[in-house]
Structures are given as C-alpha cells and as structure tokens.
Write an enzyme that holds these catalytic residues in place. Structure first.
Site, PDB file in Angstrom:
ATOM      1  CG  ASP A  14      -1.883   1.130   1.261  1.00 58.39           C
ATOM      2  OD1 ASP A  14      -1.956   1.842   0.241  1.00 58.39           O
ATOM      3  OD2 ASP A  14      -2.549   1.313   2.288  1.00 58.39           O
TER       4      ASP A  14
ATOM      5  CG  ASP B 208     -14.519  -0.906  -6.509  1.00 53.03           C
ATOM      6  OD1 ASP B 208     -14.821  -0.585  -5.343  1.00 53.03           O
ATOM      7  OD2 ASP B 208     -14.265  -0.078  -7.405  1.00 53.03           O
TER       8      ASP B 208
ATOM      9  CG  HIS C  51      20.084 -26.694 -41.856  1.00 57.23           C
ATOM     10  ND1 HIS C  51      21.202 -27.084 -42.547  1.00 57.23           N
ATOM     11  CD2 HIS C  51      19.145 -26.394 -42.796  1.00 57.23           C
ATOM     12  CE1 HIS C  51      20.954 -27.032 -43.843  1.00 57.23           C
ATOM     13  NE2 HIS C  51      19.714 -26.612 -44.019  1.00 57.23           N
ATOM     14  CG  ASN C  52      20.059 -23.275 -44.017  1.00 59.19           C
ATOM     15  OD1 ASN C  52      21.175 -23.662 -44.372  1.00 59.19           O
ATOM     16  ND2 ASN C  52      18.959 -23.543 -44.667  1.00 59.19           N
TER      17      ASN C  52
ATOM     18  CD  GLU D 190      24.480 -25.620 -42.730  1.00 59.84           C
ATOM     19  OE1 GLU D 190      24.563 -26.760 -43.188  1.00 59.84           O
ATOM     20  OE2 GLU D 190      23.479 -24.903 -42.844  1.00 59.84           O
TER      21      GLU D 190
ATOM     22  CG  ASP E 257      25.932 -22.622 -46.902  1.00 61.08           C
ATOM     23  OD1 ASP E 257      26.814 -23.292 -47.456  1.00 61.08           O
ATOM     24  OD2 ASP E 257      24.718 -22.890 -46.973  1.00 61.08           O
TER      25      ASP E 257
ATOM     26  CG  HIS F 240      20.727 -21.051 -48.525  1.00 64.25           C
ATOM     27  ND1 HIS F 240      20.906 -21.852 -49.613  1.00 64.25           N
ATOM     28  CD2 HIS F 240      20.115 -21.808 -47.583  1.00 64.25           C
ATOM     29  CE1 HIS F 240      20.407 -23.056 -49.344  1.00 64.25           C
ATOM     30  NE2 HIS F 240      19.924 -23.046 -48.106  1.00 64.25           N
TER      31      HIS F 240
ATOM     32  CD  GLU G 166      27.669 -27.751 -45.675  1.00 66.02           C
ATOM     33  OE1 GLU G 166      27.626 -27.940 -46.913  1.00 66.02           O
ATOM     34  OE2 GLU G 166      27.740 -28.669 -44.848  1.00 66.02           O
TER      35      GLU G 166
ATOM     36  CE  LYS H 257      29.765 -32.437 -39.684  1.00 66.27           C
ATOM     37  NZ  LYS H 257      29.798 -32.064 -41.093  1.00 66.27           N
TER      38      LYS H 257
ATOM     39  NE  ARG I 269      25.424 -30.415 -40.159  1.00 67.50           N
ATOM     40  CZ  ARG I 269      25.136 -30.233 -41.422  1.00 67.50           C
ATOM     41  NH1 ARG I 269      25.433 -31.137 -42.305  1.00 67.50           N
ATOM     42  NH2 ARG I 269      24.553 -29.117 -41.798  1.00 67.50           N
TER      43      ARG I 269
ATOM     44  CG  ASP J  70     -14.746 -21.262 -26.165  1.00 59.03           C
ATOM     45  OD1 ASP J  70     -15.102 -20.640 -25.153  1.00 59.03           O
ATOM     46  OD2 ASP J  70     -15.124 -20.981 -27.317  1.00 59.03           O
TER      47      ASP J  70
ATOM     48  CE1 TYR K  96     -14.098 -27.888 -30.998  1.00 58.74           C
ATOM     49  CE2 TYR K  96     -15.710 -26.236 -30.282  1.00 58.74           C
ATOM     50  CZ  TYR K  96     -15.391 -27.349 -31.034  1.00 58.74           C
ATOM     51  OH  TYR K  96     -16.349 -27.945 -31.808  1.00 58.74           O
ATOM     52  CG  ASP K  97     -13.029 -21.181 -34.031  1.00 57.90           C
ATOM     53  OD1 ASP K  97     -14.142 -21.539 -34.466  1.00 57.90           O
ATOM     54  OD2 ASP K  97     -12.553 -20.042 -34.215  1.00 57.90           O
TER      55      ASP K  97
END
Length: 731
Positions: free
Chosen positions: A148, A184, A305-306, A335, A337, A350, A384, A433, A522, A627, A681-682
């Site tokens: 308070d 309240d 990866h990538n 990785e 590249d 890439h 790579e 590697k 790998r 829901d 849920y729908d």
C-alpha cells in the site's frame, strides 16, 4: 489496517467485559506461599496482566498464546497438595504450553471462579478460530501494508498487482481487472479491507486443492510436517525424509504462526505446488547431472541448420543475430555456408539464392562473444565451404586470430587418439567440422603435403537450380583450413557398411533428411523446404543420430521437441544417449522393438485436472474468452506415438476444470517426450494455440503437478498453468 480480532468478534460480550475489568485472586505456590494478585486481560485481548506486590517486583504478564488450557477445581498437583477440599469450587488453574509452571489460583467465590474459567476458555476458543481463518489474513495484511504505497488502507489495481507479485502470485492483467471490478462493491475504484481479502480468495480459490489438502490435513485440519511427508511419499512418489518436508514448510509457508509450528497452511500448500518442487519437471534434472566425460559421439548435440537465416531460405536476411539467438538457446553446432565475397573477404549466405550476405569474420566474432554464455560445452562450427583457395586461407586466418586459444587446432594428448574426447575435456573450445586433406595422423607426423589439394563436394544449394546442374566439381581445399579440422572430418557417405569398415572415428557423414536409419552423423533439413520449415527430429534421435540440425529460427512442434530433448542436464546442449544407443553391438531397431535393454514398458496415467489464468488469444475482441481444451501427445519410437484430448470448456480461461483421465503405454521411455498442448477450441476454423509444454518422459515427476505453459516461440507465459496428476507404472 488496524488488526485486532478478539474484541471485534466478541464486542460487548459480558465474559469479555469481566476479564477486561479483572479482579483479585489468591495465587498458591506452597502451603505457606499464598499471595493476593490482581489479574486482568489487557486491552489488546492477547495478554493477561498480573500486578505483583507493590514493593519489589514489577508487573508481569503472559500471553494467551502461551496458555494450553484452563482447569476448574483442584485439578493440579499443587492445588491437591496445598489446598483443602472445602475450597474445591473456588479453585482453578491455568496450564501453560511447554515448560512453564502451572498457575494455581483461588477466587473469592464459586461464581467468580466459574466466570474466570468460562471467560478465559471463550477467549481462547475465539482466538484459535480466528488464528485458523486469519493466519492467512495476518500475512496477507502484512504484505498489504508493504504494497500500500501511499498508506491509505486502499488499494488501486496497480498497487494490488504489485502486492500479488510480492506474495508470489502472478496474475494476468485482464483477469486482475475482471476480479477487481467484481470485488469493488463500493464502486470506488479502490479496494478496502475485506474487499481485498475477497479479491485474494477469488483469485486463489481452487476446489481441487481443497480436496487434496483436506485429504492429507489430519492435524487439526492442517497439514503437519508428517502429513506433508505422507503426501510426498504416497502421492508424489518422492523417497524423501521428514527433514525434507520441514524444509519445504520453511521455504514456502506464508504464514509465520504455521511456520513456527511446522504446519503448512492451505495457502502455503498452494505456493509450494506452484513452485519448482511442485512442477512436473524433475528439479534434479535441472542442473548438469549426466556424466560429461563420455566420448562426444555418445551425446545428442543441439544443432542448428542455416543458422544465418532469420526468415526463410530463399530470400530471408542473413544475420549474425541469428547465430547469437541459437547459441544463447544452447545450440552447440552451427552451420556456416561460406562463399567468396568482395574485397577478398569471405561471406556467409545461402548460395545461389537471394538471401543477403554477412561477413564471415563478423559471424566468427559474434560466435566468440556468445558461444559460452549459457553453456560451457564445446561448439562445433560446421563449415560448408564454397570458397576459393585465397579466401579459404583468409577464413583460416580469421578462425585462428579471432577464436585464439579457444580454437582446437591439435588433438588433445600426445598420441593419435582412437576415440573422441568428452564434452568436459573440451569445455570452452571450438571444433571445426569440414573437409580434411589427410588422415588425422598427419597432425602427429608433420608431413608436408602441398598447400592445395582437391576433394569431392556435393552442393546442397545447387539442387535448387536443377538447370545449372553440372557434374560434381572438385573443390580445392587450402591446407591452413584443412589442418583446423581435428575431430569432425566430413566424408562422403556411400553406405553404412562402407562407413563402418573404412571411416575413422572422427569421420562424419552428413545426410539430408530423406536418408534415414543412421548411426554417427549429422542430419539437416532438405533444401526443398525453402520456407525453413523443419522435419520431426524424433525418428532421427530414435536412430541414434547425434547431430540433428534444425532451423532454430522457425517456431513449431519440431523446435518444441528439440527444446524438450535438451531441457534437462542444465540446458547445456548435450544429452547422453541411452546406453543401448551407445553400444556398437546394440540390436536396437526403433521400428521393430523385440526384447532388449531398451524395452522398459510403462503405463502412463495422466489426469488433466484444471488450468489457471490462460491468456486471451484474441486481444482485439474485448469479450473474447478462451474455450480451452488440452491435448496430451507422446513422441518416441513409432509404437509409442500417441495423442489424446479432453473436451473443450466454454468461456473459461480463468479456472477451467476437466478431471479427464488418459492412459498411454510407453515401450521405450528413454526416447519418449511428453507434450501438453492447450488450445482455444473453435468449431469453424483451426484451433488457436494457447500454450504448451514438452519434456522428456524420464524427467517427469509423479503425483499432483503444475505444468508451466510456453508460447509457440518457447517463452514462459508467467501466470498460466495446467494442473495434472501423473502416475507412471512399470508394466
């Protein structure tokens, strides 16, 4: 908040008035020692004051809390020994807790003695019942005074949220607002006194908790330390001692009085079940608990990866940020590249696609900075390499100059190893590697080959452009770069037999996800998944692959499973494979289980009891309430894969209750992951995800447990949770 209790409760009670006025009583200590003393109940209604003789002693008082009982008549040794039977109906005694001597008293009349006795008994009864109800109120009001901020005995919604945080209770903003309006009643925009208590009760009321608490509370309606021990051993199936139960009370009990009596109140019990010890994830598996001295290939290794992509593979921006994010999530194999860039500086992107480029040296700097922030265990840099000899030499230079002594440039020890070192020996080190020109023995015989040699290279990115498919090129390899490849030499994979007979232990083959059934290796997603979607890593772990590389930037089931696989063992990015996957002679086949050390059949009983404070999914709709429905999924060997779900509950995200029971059979528990998914849920469209949590079957605790919930990106939803009962039984 002025807290009194007894005089509010007993306001105007004639017995209370009598005690507050008090009177003279004869105090008896022996045949000869009898003295008149003036006794009365103090204004605070908590202590009794006695006036001693004017001359030497000062006044003294004792607390009602210290009183055990009041006896009418000559019911103590002292009174029987030192008084006559004729005084029987004027005698009474106050019996104290602990070692304090009884107080033997004689009143001037029978009526007066009876009034003292009935008055004191009444006040004690009221006090005990107030203690029970208001134990929680005591600590709540205590915390309230701290929260308070402007000390006006009123709390705004903001102060209230701060207050709840202090008592370890998280609350979702929209639920807090809803409850606040409900409490309240005076419509003042603040809550006062009893309105605050009402708010707390609504917030924490859990019917199912009352039932569990009541079942074990066999000591005056409270859970004593031995009741708690009973609960821990019977229900939670934890082989713990009474000491442990007492520690939990010390740690989680919110009410001081209960804590002093080593009781756990209902509020304390709720706090305990909402914390680490009450969580579904076994806290013993939270730190690093596995043997970290086994050879590196005995572990599953969290791999990306990538890594340089923030979005999808064809046009997303490349960025050092993506490396930082993956490393901070304890990814231990990234990785790179690498392609020739402008001004003689190699770049990472890439190949043959529209992704942006980032400097190789910038990525190495970022990796150096962030590699060991969340895990000390080694990081594998998977190269790579598509660069010219000149730029390969630059790469080698950047690696050695930026990573310095952290870069492994020589096998550990003084002679040719025949097995991998363990993660423990390689703490804080980087392993490269990539391709290597010669066998590792060369590192020991200083043989001088030419600076340049060529090895066959298959280029994954080239597959994207069928049109440009050329025959396999020979890529030239700079010796400087080749020499940095110590324990992880990439080799071409022809078939398993060839690998087993001809490959040295440090030679690793890579496969796209389409070649399954693998052993030391790998895996990475196929280039055809251009949207950076992931494949399910579970079958590959089942097959024993230790480096299963995923696109870390893509949230979804696959990353959840990866996060779960690496959740135990300090989230360090290394998990010891089950024994049957480390033994080279093992006959384990996930698709054909037969009998073997992997078969540890269990029946898993899961009861989905309830959920708390599920977040609203659609924040835009003012009235949108979830829901909720819950699905339990098992991922493991094919025989173990399963999924079951509850019915949905309309319009209740605050405290929905299902009490739905499921049963699963788990054949290979060491490879199974259990996933809890809560959805909105729908009927008309796909369900929205509310939250989820995945963990290894072997890290799951039995009994009544809270399940934290994460967003699809893996972040904790602070106030939400599921409450379940788990029982895993040997078949």
């Amino acid at each position: 908040h002025h807290w009194n209790g007894i005089n509010e409760t007993m306001d105007g009670d004639p017995d209370l008035q009598f005690l507050l006025k008090g009177g003279d009583l004869l105090k008896v200590k022996s045949r000869s020692w009898r003295k008149t003393r003036y006794f009365r109940l103090n204004e605070d209604c908590k202590t009794v004051w006695q006036q001693t003789s004017k001359t030497f002693k000062s006044d003294s008082s004792f607390s009602l809390e210290d009183m055990d009982s009041v006896r009418y008549g000559r019911q103590t040794e002292g009174l029987q020994k030192y008084t006559d039977s004729s005084a029987d109906d004027r005698c009474f005694s106050i019996i104290f807790k602990g070692r304090r001597k009884n107080l033997d008293l004689i009143a001037s009349s029978k009526e007066e003695a009876k009034r003292w006795v009935s008055g004191l008994e009444k006040v004690m009864t009221v006090m005990h019942s107030l203690n029970r109800q208001q134990n929680s109120e005591h600590w709540i009001y205590n915390c309230m005074r701290k929260a308070d901020k402007n000390a006006d005995n009123k709390m705004s919604l903001k102060e209230l949220k701060h207050f709840l945080r202090q008592i370890n209770i998280e609350v979702d903003d929209s639920y807090a607002e809803m409850l606040f309006k409900k409490c309240d009643t005076s419509n003042s925009g603040t809550l006062e006194g009893s309105e605050i208590k009402h708010f707390y009760d609504l917030l924490t009321y859990r019917e199912e908790m009352d039932a569990i608490y009541g079942k074990y509370a066999s000591t005056n309606g409270q859970i004593s330390s031995s009741d708690l021990l009973n609960f821990l051993q019977k229900e939670q199936k934890e082989p713990v001692s009474l000491e442990h139960a007492k520690k939990l009370i010390e740690k989680y009990e919110v009410d001081e009085t209960s804590k002093q009596n080593t009781y756990m109140s209902k509020d304390g019990f709720l706090v305990y079940l909402n914390h680490e010890e009450g969580s579904i994830f076994n806290p013993a598996h939270k730190p690093i608990y596995q043997d970290m001295h086994r050879p590196l290939n005995h572990y599953f290794i969290s791999s990306s990866h990538n890594t340089y992509l923030m979005e999808d593979q064809l046009k997303g921006p490349s960025s050092t940020e993506a490396y930082i994010k993956a490393l901070v999530k304890s990814c231990r194999c990234v990785e790179l590249d690498c392609w020739d860039g402008a001004n003689g500086e190699p770049v990472i992107y890439h190949g043959h696609t529209l992704t942006s480029k980032v400097l190789f040296k910038d990525v190495i700097k970022a990796i150096k900075e962030y590699a060991f922030k969340t895990s000390q265990y080694p990081v594998i840099l998977s190269l790579e390499n598509h660069c010219s000899i000149e730029q390969q030499k630059i790469m080698a230079h950047h690696l050695t100059s930026i990573l310095g002594s952290a870069l492994l440039t020589q096998p550990l020890g003084h002679q040719m190893p025949n097995t991998f070192p363990g993660p423990e020996e390689l703490k804080g080190r980087f392993l490269i590697k990539g391709k290597r020109l010669n066998k590792l023995d060369a590192a020991f015989n200083n043989n001088t080959t030419d600076d340049v040699d060529s090895v066959s290279e298959e280029d994954e990115a080239a597959e994207l452009k069928e049109a440009e498919q050329k025959p396999k090129e020979k890529i030239k390899l700079a010796k400087e770069l080749s020499d940095l490849v110590i324990y992880c030499k990439s080799v071409h994979f022809s078939n398993f037999e060839h690998s087993r007979d001809y490959h040295a232990f440090y030679e690793m083959a890579s496969f796209k996800e389409s070649k399954k059934g693998l052993k030391y290796n790998r895996i990475y997603p196929a280039g055809s998944r251009t949207d950076s979607s992931n494949y399910n890593p579970v079958p590959l772990w089942n097959a024993g692959c230790q480096i299963v590389a995923l696109n870390f930037q893509t949230p979804g089931k696959e990353m959840d499973l990866n996060q779960a696989r690496f959740l135990p063992n300090g989230k360090c990015g290394y998990i010891l494979k089950p024994e049957f996957q480390r033994d080279p002679a093992s006959q384990f086949d996930p698709k054909n289980l037969r009998v073997g050390p992997w078969l540890k059949k269990k029946t898993l009983h899961v009861m989905i009891i309830s959920a708390q404070q599920l977040p609203k999914i659609n924040k835009d709709k003012q009235k949108s309430i979830v829901d909720p429905q819950v699905r339990v999924e098992i991922y493991g060997v094919p025989d173990d894969n399963a999924s079951k779900q509850t019915h949905h509950i309309d319009n209740n995200g605050f405290n929905p209750v299902w009490n739905t029971k499921f049963q699963f059979t788990i054949h290979v528990p060491e490879l199974a992951l259990v996933r809890f998914v809560v959805e909105d849920y729908d009927a008309a469209s796909p369900n929205d995800l509310v939250g989820l949590y995945t963990l290894p079957f072997t890290s799951m605790q039995n009994g009544y447990r809270h399940v934290p919930l994460l967003t699809k990106r893996g972040n904790l939803i602070p106030s939400a949770g599921l409450f379940v009962h788990i029982m895993a039984l040997d078949v």
